[in-house]
Design a protein around this motif. Structure first.
Motif, PDB file in Angstrom:
ATOM      1  N   VAL A 185       0.956  -1.150   0.036  1.00 39.69           N
ATOM      2  CA  VAL A 185       0.115   0.225   0.069  1.00 39.69           C
ATOM      3  C   VAL A 185       0.885   1.267   0.068  1.00 39.69           C
ATOM      4  N   LYS A 186       2.084   1.166   0.667  1.00 39.62           N
ATOM      5  CA  LYS A 186       2.816   2.437   0.912  1.00 39.62           C
ATOM      6  C   LYS A 186       3.219   2.814  -0.438  1.00 39.62           C
ATOM      7  N   TYR A 187       3.702   1.874  -1.371  1.00 41.61           N
ATOM      8  CA  TYR A 187       4.118   2.396  -2.833  1.00 41.61           C
ATOM      9  C   TYR A 187       2.953   2.582  -3.970  1.00 41.61           C
ATOM     10  N   ALA A 188       1.711   2.000  -3.440  1.00 33.28           N
ATOM     11  CA  ALA A 188       0.637   2.334  -3.863  1.00 33.28           C
ATOM     12  C   ALA A 188       0.231   3.794  -3.961  1.00 33.28           C
ATOM     13  N   LEU A 189       0.687   4.202  -2.770  1.00 36.84           N
ATOM     14  CA  LEU A 189       0.182   5.690  -2.553  1.00 36.84           C
ATOM     15  C   LEU A 189       1.165   6.820  -2.468  1.00 36.84           C
ATOM     16  N   ILE A 190       2.218   6.544  -3.132  1.00 35.93           N
ATOM     17  CA  ILE A 190       3.371   7.588  -3.278  1.00 35.93           C
ATOM     18  C   ILE A 190       3.258   8.717  -3.963  1.00 35.93           C
ATOM     19  N   LYS A 191       3.620   9.898  -3.473  1.00 35.44           N
ATOM     20  CA  LYS A 191       3.303  11.077  -4.196  1.00 35.44           C
ATOM     21  C   LYS A 191       3.830  11.251  -5.362  1.00 35.44           C
ATOM     22  N   GLN A 192       3.810  12.383  -6.098  1.00 32.50           N
ATOM     23  CA  GLN A 192       4.566  12.867  -7.488  1.00 32.50           C
ATOM     24  C   GLN A 192       6.004  12.695  -7.607  1.00 32.50           C
ATOM     25  N   ASN A 193       6.412  12.922  -6.292  1.00 34.13           N
ATOM     26  CA  ASN A 193       7.828  13.252  -6.295  1.00 34.13           C
ATOM     27  C   ASN A 193       8.681  11.976  -5.897  1.00 34.13           C
ATOM     28  N   GLY A 194       7.672  10.933  -5.676  1.00 33.01           N
ATOM     29  CA  GLY A 194       8.242   9.490  -5.057  1.00 33.01           C
ATOM     30  C   GLY A 194       8.921   8.880  -6.363  1.00 33.01           C
ATOM     31  N   PRO A 195       9.531   7.809  -5.930  1.00 30.24           N
ATOM     32  CA  PRO A 195      10.209   6.799  -6.662  1.00 30.24           C
ATOM     33  C   PRO A 195       9.362   6.157  -7.841  1.00 30.24           C
ATOM     34  N   THR A 196      10.088   5.776  -8.926  1.00 28.79           N
ATOM     35  CA  THR A 196       9.618   4.891 -10.003  1.00 28.79           C
ATOM     36  C   THR A 196      10.566   3.974 -10.643  1.00 28.79           C
ATOM     37  N   GLY A 197      10.351   3.023 -10.943  1.00 30.98           N
ATOM     38  CA  GLY A 197      11.449   1.823 -11.441  1.00 30.98           C
ATOM     39  C   GLY A 197      12.513   1.695 -10.427  1.00 30.98           C
ATOM     40  N   LYS A 198      11.842   1.455  -9.293  1.00 33.05           N
ATOM     41  CA  LYS A 198      12.637   0.737  -8.324  1.00 33.05           C
ATOM     42  C   LYS A 198      12.201  -0.469  -7.661  1.00 33.05           C
ATOM     43  N   PHE A 199      13.190  -1.073  -6.874  1.00 35.50           N
ATOM     44  CA  PHE A 199      12.785  -2.610  -6.418  1.00 35.50           C
ATOM     45  C   PHE A 199      12.789  -2.168  -4.907  1.00 35.50           C
ATOM     46  N   PHE A 200      11.831  -2.509  -4.235  1.00 33.67           N
ATOM     47  CA  PHE A 200      11.906  -2.355  -2.805  1.00 33.67           C
ATOM     48  C   PHE A 200      11.691  -3.684  -1.869  1.00 33.67           C
ATOM     49  N   SER A 201      12.208  -3.893  -0.790  1.00 31.01           N
ATOM     50  CA  SER A 201      12.061  -5.027   0.005  1.00 31.01           C
ATOM     51  C   SER A 201      12.275  -4.276   1.477  1.00 31.01           C
ATOM     52  N   GLU A 202      11.191  -3.810   2.212  1.00 34.27           N
ATOM     53  CA  GLU A 202      11.510  -3.324   3.466  1.00 34.27           C
ATOM     54  C   GLU A 202      11.786  -4.455   4.385  1.00 34.27           C
ATOM     55  N   GLU A 203      11.504  -5.798   4.114  1.00 27.18           N
ATOM     56  CA  GLU A 203      12.138  -7.107   5.150  1.00 27.18           C
ATOM     57  C   GLU A 203      13.470  -6.862   4.880  1.00 27.18           C
ATOM     58  N   THR A 204      14.099  -6.862   3.865  1.00 26.33           N
ATOM     59  CA  THR A 204      15.491  -6.948   3.684  1.00 26.33           C
ATOM     60  C   THR A 204      16.261  -5.648   3.858  1.00 26.33           C
ATOM     61  N   ASN A 205      15.669  -4.691   3.711  1.00 24.53           N
ATOM     62  CA  ASN A 205      16.341  -3.295   4.040  1.00 24.53           C
ATOM     63  C   ASN A 205      15.326  -2.398   4.708  1.00 24.53           C
ATOM     64  N   PRO A 206      15.292  -2.564   5.988  1.00 25.69           N
ATOM     65  CA  PRO A 206      14.200  -1.880   6.828  1.00 25.69           C
ATOM     66  C   PRO A 206      14.683  -0.201   6.527  1.00 25.69           C
ATOM     67  N   GLU A 207      15.771   0.213   6.391  1.00 23.88           N
ATOM     68  CA  GLU A 207      16.016   1.485   6.462  1.00 23.88           C
ATOM     69  C   GLU A 207      15.627   2.250   5.331  1.00 23.88           C
ATOM     70  N   THR A 208      15.840   1.973   4.054  1.00 22.09           N
ATOM     71  CA  THR A 208      15.418   2.572   2.883  1.00 22.09           C
ATOM     72  C   THR A 208      14.418   1.656   2.016  1.00 22.09           C
ATOM     73  N   GLY A 209      14.559   0.479   2.289  1.00 23.70           N
ATOM     74  CA  GLY A 209      13.905  -0.356   1.525  1.00 23.70           C
ATOM     75  C   GLY A 209      14.178  -0.783   0.070  1.00 23.70           C
ATOM     76  N   VAL A 210      15.093   0.186  -0.151  1.00 22.81           N
ATOM     77  CA  VAL A 210      15.802  -0.074  -1.803  1.00 22.81           C
ATOM     78  C   VAL A 210      16.532  -1.242  -1.651  1.00 22.81           C
ATOM     79  N   VAL A 211      16.394  -2.238  -2.615  1.00 27.83           N
ATOM     80  CA  VAL A 211      17.316  -3.420  -2.660  1.00 27.83           C
ATOM     81  C   VAL A 211      17.799  -3.490  -4.080  1.00 27.83           C
ATOM     82  N   PRO A 212      18.990  -4.206  -4.238  1.00 27.15           N
ATOM     83  CA  PRO A 212      19.672  -4.405  -5.528  1.00 27.15           C
ATOM     84  C   PRO A 212      18.886  -5.308  -6.402  1.00 27.15           C
ATOM     85  N   TRP A 213      18.887  -5.198  -7.678  1.00 32.74           N
ATOM     86  CA  TRP A 213      18.191  -6.031  -8.657  1.00 32.74           C
ATOM     87  C   TRP A 213      18.940  -7.436  -8.769  1.00 32.74           C
TER      88      TRP A 213
END
Length: 245
Positions: free
Chosen positions: A217-245
């Motif tokens: 839901v968090k990424y379904a509700l991101i604002k217009q200045n939010g990210p696009t084309g990214k890969f997120f796993s907040e379980e793997t990376n609790p700090e930023t959520g961003v994980v490598p491809w």
């Protein structure tokens, strides 16, 4: 009122995601391969006081079903603000690269990759009518080439999930290209791993479904200045959520 469509939303993470979006004021369309199960999910949600919800039959592996779902959706709304591609399968056993059958690869890719592409290609017409369209492709950290090839990664042993992991890696690449193609528009498109969650998919092992849905839901509700084309796993990376491809 914003409108969302979630594939495979009659149970598990998809159902909980629908519930949370309803609680945030969305009208939610539940895509279900078997309509009876989708209707049952709607009845449960309405019994909880969440009435802005409807079920639509959708088999992502069938082009006619996708088109029919779209036509039914168009009768109920002129726009779609959020599309969450949640429907997926694990490919079944055997899970290893050499032991899995070609049919397993075909069936899994047909749902996890081709199914997502089918839905997006058709539904994008209604998404374009939204001022801030969002697409979330539900992925998994098991689909990360970087993590999966690192012997130090805690889930390295899951390399045995060859068919499922390969399909999600392909989905991730599709997400990158789709986001690039729509980079100069209002679309925001991301791949999101909900984490290892206690559902039928995992034999009811793992974390709580509520937390998994919140991540989506968090990424379904991101604002217009939010990210696009990214890969997120907040379980793997609790700090930023961003994980490598």
């Amino acid at each position: 009122m914003k409108k969302a469509f979630i594939t495979g939303a009659n149970k598990g993470i998809g159902f909980e995601t629908a519930k949370q979006l309803l609680e945030k004021g969305f009208y939610v369309f539940i895509g279900s391969r078997r309509l009876a199960k989708g209707i049952k999910a709607v009845e449960i949600l309405k019994s909880q006081g969440l009435h802005n919800v409807a079920a639509i039959q959708l088999d992502v592996t069938n082009q006619d079903s996708v088109q029919s779902a779209f036509e039914e959706l168009k009768e109920q709304t002129t726009k779609l603000d959020v599309l969450i591609n949640n429907a997926g399968i694990n490919g079944g056993s055997p899970y290893t690269a050499l032991d899995a059958s070609i049919e397993q690869y075909i069936n899994t890719f047909n749902t996890n990759v081709f199914g997502v592409a089918r839905v997006i290609k058709v539904f994008v017409e209604l998404l374009r009518n939204s001022p801030q369209p969002r697409i979330v492709n539900v992925s998994t950290s098991v689909g990360s080439l970087t993590l999966q090839s690192d012997p130090k990664w805690p889930a390295y042993e899951y390399a045995k999930l060859a068919v499922y992991g390969a399909s999600k890696a392909a989905l991730n690449m599709y997400t990158v290209h789709l986001a690039y193609e729509l980079r100069n528009t209002a679309f925001k498109i991301n791949a999101v791993c909900p984490g290892y969650t206690r559902t039928d998919f995992t034999d009811h092992k793992g974390g709580e479904v509520e937390e998994a849905a919140r991540r989506i839901v968090k990424y379904a509700l991101i604002k217009q200045n939010g990210p696009t084309g990214k890969f997120f796993s907040e379980e793997t990376n609790p700090e930023t959520g961003v994980v490598p491809w």
